[in-house]
Scaffold this motif. Structure first.
Motif, PDB file in Angstrom:
ATOM      1  N   GLU A  86      30.762 -20.879 -18.600  1.00 42.08           N
ATOM      2  CA  GLU A  86      30.167 -22.233 -18.576  1.00 42.08           C
ATOM      3  C   GLU A  86      31.302 -23.247 -18.761  1.00 42.08           C
ATOM      4  O   GLU A  86      32.450 -22.861 -19.041  1.00 42.08           O
ATOM      5  CB  GLU A  86      29.095 -22.377 -19.648  1.00 42.08           C
ATOM      6  N   THR A  88      31.248 -26.362 -20.744  1.00 46.50           N
ATOM      7  CA  THR A  88      31.342 -27.288 -21.883  1.00 46.50           C
ATOM      8  C   THR A  88      32.464 -26.914 -22.859  1.00 46.50           C
ATOM      9  O   THR A  88      33.282 -27.766 -23.225  1.00 46.50           O
ATOM     10  CB  THR A  88      29.991 -27.349 -22.623  1.00 46.50           C
ATOM     11  N   GLU A 118      25.172 -11.162 -15.091  1.00 47.93           N
ATOM     12  CA  GLU A 118      23.717 -11.046 -15.171  1.00 47.93           C
ATOM     13  C   GLU A 118      23.244 -10.156 -14.034  1.00 47.93           C
ATOM     14  O   GLU A 118      23.994  -9.875 -13.099  1.00 47.93           O
ATOM     15  CB  GLU A 118      23.070 -12.428 -15.021  1.00 47.93           C
ATOM     16  N   GLU A 134      30.381 -34.359 -19.294  1.00 42.77           N
ATOM     17  CA  GLU A 134      30.393 -34.404 -20.750  1.00 42.77           C
ATOM     18  C   GLU A 134      30.898 -35.784 -21.155  1.00 42.77           C
ATOM     19  O   GLU A 134      31.800 -36.333 -20.524  1.00 42.77           O
ATOM     20  CB  GLU A 134      31.335 -33.333 -21.331  1.00 42.77           C
ATOM     21  N   TYR A 266      23.905 -26.917 -29.530  1.00 38.56           N
ATOM     22  CA  TYR A 266      23.120 -28.146 -29.404  1.00 38.56           C
ATOM     23  C   TYR A 266      22.564 -28.686 -30.721  1.00 38.56           C
ATOM     24  O   TYR A 266      22.319 -27.946 -31.669  1.00 38.56           O
ATOM     25  CB  TYR A 266      21.940 -27.924 -28.455  1.00 38.56           C
TER      26      TYR A 266
HETATM   27  P1  HAM Z   1      23.106 -23.420 -18.833  1.00 38.04           P
HETATM   28  O1  HAM Z   1      21.663 -23.744 -19.020  1.00 38.04           O
HETATM   29  O2  HAM Z   1      23.582 -22.096 -19.321  1.00 38.04           O
HETATM   30  O3  HAM Z   1      23.902 -24.600 -19.523  1.00 38.04           O
HETATM   31  O4  HAM Z   1      23.473 -23.522 -17.299  1.00 38.04           O
HETATM   32  C1  HAM Z   1      23.180 -24.700 -16.571  1.00 38.04           C
HETATM   33  C2  HAM Z   1      22.643 -24.352 -15.185  1.00 38.04           C
HETATM   34  O5  HAM Z   1      23.549 -23.491 -14.482  1.00 38.04           O
HETATM   35  C3  HAM Z   1      21.330 -23.559 -15.182  1.00 38.04           C
HETATM   36  O6  HAM Z   1      20.234 -24.388 -15.414  1.00 38.04           O
HETATM   37  C4  HAM Z   1      21.342 -23.007 -13.767  1.00 38.04           C
HETATM   38  O7  HAM Z   1      20.935 -23.987 -12.829  1.00 38.04           O
HETATM   39  C5  HAM Z   1      22.814 -22.705 -13.560  1.00 38.04           C
HETATM   40  N1  HAM Z   1      23.037 -21.277 -13.817  1.00 38.04           N
HETATM   41  C6  HAM Z   1      23.256 -20.680 -14.997  1.00 38.04           C
HETATM   42  N2  HAM Z   1      23.430 -19.348 -14.832  1.00 38.04           N
HETATM   43  C7  HAM Z   1      23.321 -19.106 -13.505  1.00 38.04           C
HETATM   44  C8  HAM Z   1      23.409 -17.931 -12.686  1.00 38.04           C
HETATM   45  N3  HAM Z   1      23.684 -16.743 -13.190  1.00 38.04           N
HETATM   46  N4  HAM Z   1      23.239 -18.067 -11.344  1.00 38.04           N
HETATM   47  C9  HAM Z   1      22.979 -19.282 -10.794  1.00 38.04           C
HETATM   48  N5  HAM Z   1      22.892 -20.424 -11.522  1.00 38.04           N
HETATM   49  C10 HAM Z   1      23.062 -20.345 -12.857  1.00 38.04           C
HETATM   50  C11 HAM Z   1      25.260 -24.669 -19.576  1.00 38.04           C
HETATM   51  O8  HAM Z   1      26.007 -23.969 -18.948  1.00 38.04           O
HETATM   52  C12 HAM Z   1      25.758 -25.803 -20.460  1.00 38.04           C
HETATM   53  N6  HAM Z   1      27.234 -25.766 -20.453  1.00 38.04           N
HETATM   54  C13 HAM Z   1      25.217 -27.138 -19.987  1.00 38.04           C
HETATM   55  C14 HAM Z   1      25.736 -28.289 -20.787  1.00 38.04           C
HETATM   56  C15 HAM Z   1      26.726 -29.141 -20.431  1.00 38.04           C
HETATM   57  N7  HAM Z   1      25.320 -28.645 -21.989  1.00 38.04           N
HETATM   58  C16 HAM Z   1      26.019 -29.691 -22.405  1.00 38.04           C
HETATM   59  N8  HAM Z   1      26.887 -29.998 -21.481  1.00 38.04           N
END
Ligand code: HAM
Length: 436
Positions: A86, A88, A118, A134, A266
């Motif tokens: 990710e 952040t 996954e 951010e 969070y």
């Molecule tokens: P997250 O909910 O883990 O948040 O991921 C954000 C978005 O990334 C998900 O809602 C989805 O659309 C996409 N996503 C996650 N995993 C997959 C996957 N395996 N395949 C396709 N799409 C995926 C974060 O990553 C936090 N860093 C968000 C954040 C930014 N919070 C604060 N700042």
């Protein structure tokens, strides 16, 4: 494909129409980020494993089972590094490492691949791409509302109209601790009826039980205490101001008091965007985010409020309305194809093509001379050019500009004062543009 080597499971190639659509979406987003005053940040794809252990949290699925990890080098005692799951934690690491917080606020956006081990399925990949942002250094609720406005604007700018923003507050750390005790108390009473996964989560982080997809767990969750009843006065005032701001800014949201998010950093405002078109099936989270006021200090920086969001590109593309896809594919067609049988015609065509392309027109041209008229027309059809410029010897000598609309078959002819090869290329191009 027999023994052919294929791409790694859950990691896809991007090309053709999907690549063009991706570019369209990304360029729309870049325009929005620029209007909101965000600068781009690019962090490496590889980071130390400890960053995510401390940043995202030991109990999160990401850290527990989804990271691709390997050693930094062959040297003895080499550190473990991972493909970033990710964006952040890396952005916070960069902020602290470069002391970029000396001039606040810092507003950064990013676009790029992330990796999670996954089980691949529709909308869930092992290499996927996020667009995210951010903001550091502003604690007021006005920013929470503006963050949601940015999320809504980003999605709308791409033509998406089938999404819902779900909103909740997690309160402050002390609020959550009081709540966790109450929750543990409640779930303990139902422990034997919980699924094995939720039982294992109960003592590590009982809030995660709300993420369970198990029906039995869900019905137990329905009567569980709600975090909103444990929020202290400061976090409550922040929450109320956030909701007021959202109303003032015209944000369409829905309260979801059970929304907890799967990452540990969070606090206060959290939100998730879900797809309502039904095209995504089970993986319907388009994006998520929230405040994480404790993460900068947790990763070695000063106490600093922060908020952000990230969405998945692949899922966004899957949920785009058909009308946008069609419009994009029409806009991506070649403006002009060149029909230039014969050596002389080809030489003149080369100059015209070069000039028109420098004016940003999308022109298809076969760079090989000597193709027959029939062949070139076939190519124009295959390449789906909107119009064809006919450059035969007759047209060139008589100064006849002939453009054929490939859809309707209609021809537009303009007779110039001189043969085509005696007019300057600039003038000729101008005349061509007039009849396109
Ligand atoms: P997250 O909910 O883990 O948040 O991921 C954000 C978005 O990334 C998900 O809602 C989805 O659309 C996409 N996503 C996650 N995993 C997959 C996957 N395996 N395949 C396709 N799409 C995926 C974060 O990553 C936090 N860093 C968000 C954040 C930014 N919070 C604060 N700042």
């Amino acid at each position: 494909m027999g023994n052919g080597i294929q791409s790694v499971r859950g990691m896809d190639d991007l090309f053709g129409e999907k690549a063009r659509l991706w570019f369209f979406v990304e360029s729309k987003m870049r325009q929005v980020f620029s209007a909101y005053g965000y600068d781009e940040i690019r962090t490496p794809l590889v980071e130390y494993e400890t960053l995510f252990k401390r940043g995202v949290g030991e109990t999160s699925d990401i850290v527990q089972k989804e990271m691709y990890s390997f050693l930094e080098s062959d040297a003895e005692g080499a550190a473990k590094v991972v493909l970033r799951p990710e964006g952040t934690a890396p952005v916070v690491r960069a902020l602290v490492e470069h002391k970029s917080y000396q001039q606040l606020p810092v507003k950064w956006f990013y676009v790029g691949p992330m990796y999670r081990k996954e089980r691949p399925q529709k909308g869930r990949y092992r290499q996927f791409h996020q667009y995210g942002f951010e903001v550091f250094g502003e604690k007021g609720a006005g920013l929470d509302a503006e963050t949601l406005l940015l999320v809504q604007t980003l999605l709308e700018s791409c033509g998406l109209n089938t999404f819902e923003i779900q909103l909740n507050t997690l309160g402050d750390l002390e609020d959550r601790l009081r709540y966790k005790t109450a929750l543990l108390d409640y779930f303990s009473k139902h422990e034997s009826s919980l699924s094995p996964l939720s039982q294992s989560r109960m003592h590590k982080n009982p809030l995660r039980i709300f993420d369970s997809k198990d029906e039995g767990d869900q019905s137990i969750c329905n009567s569980a205490p709600l975090l909103k009843d444990y929020i202290g006065p400061e976090a409550k005032a922040h929450w109320e101001k956030t909701l007021q701001g959202c109303q003032e800014l015209g944000i369409r949201y829905k309260l979801n008091h059970k929304l907890v998010r799967g990452l540990d950093y969070y606090c206060r405002t959290v939100f998730e965007v879900t797809d309502t078109s039904g095209k995504l099936g089970a993986q319907n989270a388009l994006g998520g985010g929230g405040r994480y006021d404790g993460l900068v200090s947790e990763l070695g920086g000063p106490e600093m409020p922060a908020i952000g969001f990230a969405g998945g590109f692949e899922r966004l593309l899957l949920s785009l309305p058909e009308s946008i896809i069609e419009k994009q594919s029409a806009e991506n067609r070649f403006d002009l194809g060149i029909i230039d049988p014969g050596e002389n015609e080809h030489r003149l065509a080369a100059q015209i093509v070069k000039h028109l392309r420098s004016k940003q027109l999308k022109v298809d041209w076969d760079p090989e001379a000597g193709k027959s008229f029939k062949n070139l027309i076939k190519r124009a059809d295959r390449m789906k050019v909107k119009k064809s410029l006919i450059l035969g010897s007759q047209e060139i000598e008589s100064g006849l500009l002939k453009v054929k609309d490939m859809g309707s078959g209609q021809e537009t002819n303009v007779t110039l004062a001189k043969p085509l090869n005696q007019i300057s290329i600039e003038e000729l191009s101008q005349e061509i543009c007039k009849i396109l």
